[in-house]
Design an enzyme around this catalytic site. Structure first.
Site, mmCIF file in Angstrom:
data_model
loop_
_atom_site.group_PDB
_atom_site.id
_atom_site.type_symbol
_atom_site.label_atom_id
_atom_site.label_comp_id
_atom_site.label_asym_id
_atom_site.label_seq_id
_atom_site.Cartn_x
_atom_site.Cartn_y
_atom_site.Cartn_z
ATOM 1 N N ARG A 44 -1.405 -7.934 -26.787
ATOM 2 C CA ARG A 44 -1.810 -7.139 -27.957
ATOM 3 C C ARG A 44 -1.403 -7.972 -29.169
ATOM 4 O O ARG A 44 -0.215 -8.188 -29.409
ATOM 5 C CB ARG A 44 -1.111 -5.775 -27.963
ATOM 6 C CG ARG A 44 -1.262 -5.064 -29.297
ATOM 7 C CD ARG A 44 -0.917 -3.602 -29.245
ATOM 8 N NE ARG A 44 -1.944 -2.855 -28.556
ATOM 9 C CZ ARG A 44 -2.052 -1.529 -28.585
ATOM 10 N NH1 ARG A 44 -1.186 -0.815 -29.272
ATOM 11 N NH2 ARG A 44 -3.024 -0.925 -27.941
ATOM 12 N N HIS A 88 -10.959 -3.802 -28.800
ATOM 13 C CA HIS A 88 -10.031 -3.112 -27.889
ATOM 14 C C HIS A 88 -10.814 -2.808 -26.602
ATOM 15 O O HIS A 88 -11.162 -1.664 -26.315
ATOM 16 C CB HIS A 88 -9.530 -1.831 -28.562
ATOM 17 C CG HIS A 88 -8.302 -1.237 -27.950
ATOM 18 N ND1 HIS A 88 -7.708 -1.753 -26.820
ATOM 19 C CD2 HIS A 88 -7.549 -0.152 -28.310
ATOM 20 C CE1 HIS A 88 -6.640 -1.021 -26.524
ATOM 21 N NE2 HIS A 88 -6.531 -0.043 -27.407
ATOM 22 N N CYS A 127 -9.038 7.496 -29.495
ATOM 23 C CA CYS A 127 -8.237 6.618 -28.628
ATOM 24 C C CYS A 127 -6.748 6.960 -28.667
ATOM 25 O O CYS A 127 -6.014 6.574 -27.773
ATOM 26 C CB CYS A 127 -8.455 5.168 -29.024
ATOM 27 S SG CYS A 127 -8.035 4.832 -30.747
ATOM 28 N N GLN A 179 -9.711 -0.104 -23.944
ATOM 29 C CA GLN A 179 -9.911 1.249 -24.458
ATOM 30 C C GLN A 179 -11.367 1.676 -24.249
ATOM 31 O O GLN A 179 -11.648 2.778 -23.762
ATOM 32 C CB GLN A 179 -9.560 1.286 -25.956
ATOM 33 C CG GLN A 179 -9.751 2.647 -26.594
ATOM 34 C CD GLN A 179 -8.727 3.658 -26.110
ATOM 35 O OE1 GLN A 179 -7.537 3.397 -26.132
ATOM 36 N NE2 GLN A 179 -9.178 4.812 -25.651
ATOM 37 N N ARG A 226 -7.129 5.323 -19.201
ATOM 38 C CA ARG A 226 -6.660 3.961 -19.460
ATOM 39 C C ARG A 226 -6.060 3.387 -18.183
ATOM 40 O O ARG A 226 -6.288 2.235 -17.832
ATOM 41 C CB ARG A 226 -5.592 3.950 -20.582
ATOM 42 C CG ARG A 226 -6.102 4.326 -21.957
ATOM 43 C CD ARG A 226 -7.045 3.292 -22.524
ATOM 44 N NE ARG A 226 -6.457 1.966 -22.604
ATOM 45 C CZ ARG A 226 -5.660 1.532 -23.585
ATOM 46 N NH1 ARG A 226 -5.379 2.322 -24.596
ATOM 47 N NH2 ARG A 226 -5.182 0.291 -23.587
ATOM 48 N N ASP A 244 -11.289 7.372 -35.059
ATOM 49 C CA ASP A 244 -10.006 6.651 -34.911
ATOM 50 C C ASP A 244 -9.311 6.702 -36.275
ATOM 51 O O ASP A 244 -9.924 7.077 -37.287
ATOM 52 C CB ASP A 244 -10.278 5.201 -34.459
ATOM 53 C CG ASP A 244 -8.996 4.420 -34.161
ATOM 54 O OD1 ASP A 244 -7.929 5.048 -34.023
ATOM 55 O OD2 ASP A 244 -9.069 3.174 -34.077
HETATM 56 N N1 CP Z 1 -5.033 3.792 -27.601
HETATM 57 C C1 CP Z 1 -4.040 2.889 -27.544
HETATM 58 O O1 CP Z 1 -4.251 1.685 -27.376
HETATM 59 O O2 CP Z 1 -2.804 3.427 -27.661
HETATM 60 P P1 CP Z 1 -1.427 2.638 -27.824
HETATM 61 O O3 CP Z 1 -1.430 2.005 -29.200
HETATM 62 O O4 CP Z 1 -0.376 3.706 -27.678
HETATM 63 O O5 CP Z 1 -1.339 1.593 -26.767
HETATM 64 N N1 NVA Z 2 -7.538 1.075 -34.592
HETATM 65 C C1 NVA Z 2 -6.192 1.357 -34.158
HETATM 66 C C2 NVA Z 2 -6.170 1.614 -32.694
HETATM 67 C C3 NVA Z 2 -4.822 1.903 -32.112
HETATM 68 C C4 NVA Z 2 -4.852 2.102 -30.629
HETATM 69 C C5 NVA Z 2 -5.302 0.188 -34.548
HETATM 70 O O1 NVA Z 2 -5.726 -0.967 -34.416
HETATM 71 O O2 NVA Z 2 -4.184 0.436 -34.994
#
Ligand code: CP
Ligand code: NVA
Length: 300
Positions: free
Chosen positions: A98, A125, A259, A128, A287, A219
């Site tokens: 990430r 993502h 998400c 997701q 997930r 989101d």
């Molecule tokens: N939706 C998602 O990726 O959640 P987290 O940020 O908790 O991993």
């Molecule tokens: N768009 C959000 C998604 C988190 C799972 C971010 O990038 O923070």
């Protein structure tokens, strides 16, 4: 050796991965296909779902996962991506990242000898989106409906555009001017959608986008990394809240998706996210199942 950085990396394999995910969910695969395999998980940003679902997924497949926060590894102190990728490749069988910058994950995958799986970047993502489409499949059995995304054209929106195009599901995105999804991704999604006889609409008109939708997705307005623009974003996106009045424009059996994490009272009202149309907890559960399929697919 393949990596999953974008939905485009699995363009033609999505149905197969979804079927595998369903088999895992239904307990139809009991072997431990990743016995003695290890996944390194690098997190440059916070996570609840991604971290836990990948870690539990690896354990359930018979393998191990190692959580590496950016603060704990030398890369956080400036060790080059190339050195980190090459060294980790000698220890582990796959790396989930990430990252703040998508380009860093691309570089990581070029230098690595093991598969890289994106657990979110500023651009996409993909895991997701796979879990989301698995959820849509479970609720509706097919992809004939209309998928509507409302709000910031961010990483999640980009992957949803691509996955809908790949499976031939119509998608409409409603966002304010200046908050459109990534231009390149829109181009790719349009091209793929055309091949699959579906459409992609990007509009500022939220009511047009939500009309007759079977899925209404939103989101957060301020993604991780966008914190400095908080005030500006909340103002620009104010009219794009998913609330009961907006949901009434969608089909009667429409579901609400997010998400997570969500902010009630900003991108979605509490009434909608905690109401009977909400599918957000099923999405979060998926997930785990979708990622077990991804891990099996890429690491076995
Ligand atoms: N939706 C998602 O990726 O959640 P987290 O940020 O908790 O991993
Ligand atoms: N768009 C959000 C998604 C988190 C799972 C971010 O990038 O923070």
């Amino acid at each position: 050796m393949r990596s999953l950085l974008s939905i485009c990396d699995i363009k033609d394999e999505i149905p197969e991965i979804l079927e595998l995910a369903t088999k895992f969910k239904e307990g139809k695969i009991n072997e431990k296909p990743l016995e003695d395999k290890t996944l390194a998980m690098i997190f440059q940003k916070s996570s609840t779902r991604t971290r836990v679902s990948f870690e539990v997924g690896m354990n359930e497949l018979g393998g191990n996962a190692i959580f590496l926060s950016n603060n704990d590894i030398q890369m956080g102190r400036g060790e080059p991506i190339a050195d980190t990728a090459k060294v980790l490749s000698r220890y582990v069988h796959g790396i989930m990242i990430r990252a703040l910058e998508h380009e860093d994950v691309v570089e990581f995958s070029k230098e690595s000898d093991v598969p890289i799986i994106s657990g979110l970047t500023n651009l996409e993502h993909p895991c997701q989106a796979l879990a989301d489409i698995l959820t849509v499949k479970e609720y509706f059995k097919d992809f004939n409906g209309k998928f509507t995304y409302v709000g910031d054209g961010n990483n999640v929106c980009n992957s949803l555009l691509l996955i809908c195009a790949c499976i031939g599901m119509n998608i409409a995105v409603a966002c304010p001017e200046g908050y459109e999804p990534n231009e390149d991704i829109i181009k790719k999604a349009n091209k793929i959608a055309k091949e699959n006889n579906s459409y992609v609409v990007i509009t500022n008109d939220v009511e047009v986008a939500v009309k007759n939708a079977t899925v209404v997705y939103t989101d957060v307005w301020v993604s991780m990394g966008d914190e400095k623009e908080q005030g500006k974003r909340k103002k620009a996106l104010k009219k794009y809240q998913v609330n009961q009045k907006l949901m009434e424009l969608a089909n009667q059996d429409a579901i609400f998706m997010h998400c997570l994490p969500a902010i009630r009272g900003e991108e979605v009202s509490g009434e909608v996210i905690d109401g009977p149309q909400s599918a957000v907890i099923d999405q979060a559960e998926n997930r785990l199942h979708a990622q077990k399929a991804v891990l099996y697919y890429f690491l076995k």
